[in-house]
Design a protein around this motif. Structure first.
Motif, short mmCIF file in Angstrom:
data_model
loop_
_atom_site.label_atom_id
_atom_site.label_comp_id
_atom_site.label_asym_id
_atom_site.label_seq_id
_atom_site.Cartn_x
_atom_site.Cartn_y
_atom_site.Cartn_z
N SER A 19 0.84 -1.21 0.00
CA SER A 19 0.00 0.00 0.00
C SER A 19 0.87 1.26 0.00
N LEU A 20 2.04 1.18 0.63
CA LEU A 20 2.97 2.32 0.64
C LEU A 20 3.45 2.66 -0.77
N CYS A 21 3.83 1.64 -1.53
CA CYS A 21 4.27 1.87 -2.91
C CYS A 21 3.12 2.39 -3.77
N GLU A 22 1.91 1.89 -3.52
CA GLU A 22 0.76 2.37 -4.28
C GLU A 22 0.50 3.85 -4.02
N LYS A 23 0.58 4.27 -2.75
CA LYS A 23 0.39 5.69 -2.41
C LYS A 23 1.46 6.56 -3.07
N LEU A 24 2.71 6.11 -3.00
CA LEU A 24 3.80 6.87 -3.61
C LEU A 24 3.62 6.94 -5.12
N SER A 25 3.21 5.84 -5.72
CA SER A 25 2.96 5.81 -7.16
C SER A 25 1.88 6.81 -7.56
N ASN A 26 0.78 6.84 -6.81
CA ASN A 26 -0.30 7.78 -7.10
C ASN A 26 0.16 9.23 -6.95
N ALA A 27 0.95 9.50 -5.91
CA ALA A 27 1.44 10.85 -5.69
C ALA A 27 2.38 11.28 -6.83
N LEU A 28 3.27 10.39 -7.24
CA LEU A 28 4.17 10.71 -8.36
C LEU A 28 3.41 10.89 -9.66
N PHE A 29 2.42 10.04 -9.89
CA PHE A 29 1.60 10.14 -11.10
C PHE A 29 0.93 11.51 -11.17
N GLU A 30 0.32 11.95 -10.06
CA GLU A 30 -0.33 13.26 -10.02
C GLU A 30 0.68 14.38 -10.25
N ARG A 31 1.85 14.26 -9.65
CA ARG A 31 2.87 15.30 -9.80
C ARG A 31 3.34 15.40 -11.25
N PHE A 32 3.58 14.24 -11.88
CA PHE A 32 4.01 14.26 -13.28
C PHE A 32 2.94 14.87 -14.17
N HIS A 33 1.68 14.49 -13.95
CA HIS A 33 0.62 15.04 -14.78
C HIS A 33 0.43 16.54 -14.57
N LYS A 34 0.64 17.00 -13.35
CA LYS A 34 0.58 18.44 -13.08
C LYS A 34 1.68 19.16 -13.86
N GLU A 35 2.90 18.62 -13.81
CA GLU A 35 4.03 19.23 -14.52
C GLU A 35 3.79 19.23 -16.03
N ILE A 36 3.24 18.13 -16.54
CA ILE A 36 2.98 18.03 -17.99
C ILE A 36 1.90 19.01 -18.42
N ARG A 37 0.86 19.17 -17.58
CA ARG A 37 -0.21 20.13 -17.90
C ARG A 37 0.32 21.56 -17.93
N GLU A 38 1.23 21.88 -17.00
CA GLU A 38 1.77 23.24 -16.91
C GLU A 38 2.74 23.55 -18.05
N SER A 39 3.52 22.59 -18.47
CA SER A 39 4.45 22.83 -19.59
C SER A 39 4.54 21.55 -20.43
N PRO A 40 3.57 21.35 -21.31
CA PRO A 40 3.49 20.11 -22.08
C PRO A 40 4.66 19.85 -23.02
N ASN A 41 5.30 20.88 -23.53
CA ASN A 41 6.40 20.68 -24.48
C ASN A 41 7.75 20.47 -23.79
N ALA A 42 7.79 20.64 -22.50
CA ALA A 42 9.07 20.52 -21.78
C ALA A 42 9.52 19.07 -21.62
N PHE A 43 8.56 18.13 -21.63
CA PHE A 43 8.92 16.74 -21.40
C PHE A 43 9.27 16.05 -22.70
N SER A 44 10.35 15.26 -22.66
CA SER A 44 10.85 14.55 -23.84
C SER A 44 9.98 13.33 -24.14
N PRO A 45 9.89 12.99 -25.44
CA PRO A 45 9.19 11.76 -25.77
C PRO A 45 10.02 10.55 -25.31
N GLY A 46 9.40 9.42 -25.25
CA GLY A 46 10.08 8.22 -24.75
C GLY A 46 9.61 7.95 -23.34
#
Length: 122
Positions: A19-46
């Motif tokens: 459950s600890l890894c699941e919580k961390l995974s969800n938190a990281l997923f939200e953080r990445f999506h927030k960063e991508i929404r704020e600057s979509p062209n900044a992240f590299s493909p791959g």
């Protein structure tokens, strides 16, 4: 930190029974999506893969342990001066109260040990 610095949004995989890894995974997923929404062209493909494991799980130690018959006897029962003492093993003591508890572990005396001491059981 490294994925953010390199501007890579990874696939996140985590240990299913944690459950600890699941919580961390969800938190990281939200953080990445927030960063991508704020600057979509900044992240590299791959897509690298980020694997999350609990430190309580140790997949390496069994690979480093010797699995020969002699090594397992030494690890599980203990060998001291070519002898093993089963008095520490409570199940042996209960099942065999009148039997000897100390045994000589030697390839000169014990033919089973002689034939199997270096066999790999792993």
């Amino acid at each position: 930190g490294a994925c953010f610095a390199l501007k890579l949004a990874p696939y996140i995989r985590y240990q299913a029974n944690s459950s600890l890894c699941e919580k961390l995974s969800n938190a990281l997923f939200e953080r990445f999506h927030k960063e991508i929404r704020e600057s979509p062209n900044a992240f590299s493909p791959g897509k690298p893969v980020l694997v999350l494991l609990e430190r309580r799980e140790d997949p390496i130690t069994p690979l480093l342990t010797q699995w020969t018959y002699q090594a397992m006897v030494h690890e599980l029962l203990g060998i001291q001066n070519n002898r093993t003492d089963l008095r520490k093993d409570k199940t042996y003591k209960k099942k065999n109260p009148d039997e000897e508890t100390e045994f000589v572990i030697s390839s000169h005396i014990d033919h089973f040990f002689e034939h199997h001491m270096y066999e790999d059981f792993g």
